[in-house]
Design a protein around this motif. Structure first.
Motif, mmCIF file in Angstrom:
data_model
loop_
_atom_site.group_PDB
_atom_site.id
_atom_site.type_symbol
_atom_site.label_atom_id
_atom_site.label_comp_id
_atom_site.label_asym_id
_atom_site.label_seq_id
_atom_site.Cartn_x
_atom_site.Cartn_y
_atom_site.Cartn_z
ATOM 1 N N THR A 124 -33.901 -42.463 -10.658
ATOM 2 C CA THR A 124 -32.858 -41.776 -9.410
ATOM 3 C C THR A 124 -32.869 -40.112 -9.139
ATOM 4 N N THR A 125 -33.724 -39.886 -10.503
ATOM 5 C CA THR A 125 -33.287 -38.573 -10.165
ATOM 6 C C THR A 125 -34.547 -37.916 -9.591
ATOM 7 N N ASP A 140 -28.747 -34.638 -12.592
ATOM 8 C CA ASP A 140 -29.450 -36.160 -11.204
ATOM 9 C C ASP A 140 -31.201 -34.754 -11.161
#
Length: 158
Positions: free
Chosen positions: A134-135, A97
């Motif tokens: 979304t990182t 992430d």
């Protein structure tokens, strides 16, 4: 004998390979493929981030794109990152992430818009190579300030 081989071949073709058909399986977004170069983000006369393609004939890595970013803009754009005096090496570590970047800059050498330049360039390469939109990006500076290592996103990549 010939008839036996023909019968065996026909039976094999009818039987197939034993793999049963399934429906479509979603595995996320596909990579976008070959790129003519890296997209770097610089600042225009209206203080807005603008993409600028550097033709390298391949997408390259995030550290390679950031090294190009740190060498400065072209084409009437400017940067909000103080010159690094030829030091352009960026270290990168990733988790599922977060992209963690150690940049050769102190926090006072980069404006908030300059930080967006770094983050957008890194995430642009990440997304174009198939990574998630979304990182987040965490920057580590040579001289950090409280809160300078927060998780960041690019305002242009949604």
């Amino acid at each position: 004998m010939r008839r036996t081989w023909l019968t065996a071949l026909l039976a094999l073709l009818v039987a197939g390979c034993g793999i049963q058909p399934t429906g479509v399986i979603d595995a996320g977004q596909a990579p976008t493929g070959v790129a003519p170069g890296a997209t770097l983000y610089f600042v225009d006369a209206n203080d807005r981030l603008r993409p600028q393609r550097r033709r390298t004939h391949h997408l390259g890595t995030i550290p390679e794109a950031l090294a190009l970013l740190l060498t400065g803009p072209g084409g009437g754009l400017r940067t909000e990152i103080t010159s690094t005096a030829g030091v352009t090496r960026v270290f990168m570590e990733t988790t599922p992430d977060v992209i963690h970047l150690r940049v050769p800059l102190a926090t006072y050498e980069v404006t908030p818009l300059g930080i967006d330049q770094i983050v957008c360039t890194a995430l642009g390469v990440w997304v174009q190579s198939g990574g998630s939109r979304t990182t987040k990006v965490r920057l580590t500076f040579t001289l950090a300030t409280p809160g300078s290592d927060k998780l960041r996103t690019c305002p242009l990549i949604r």
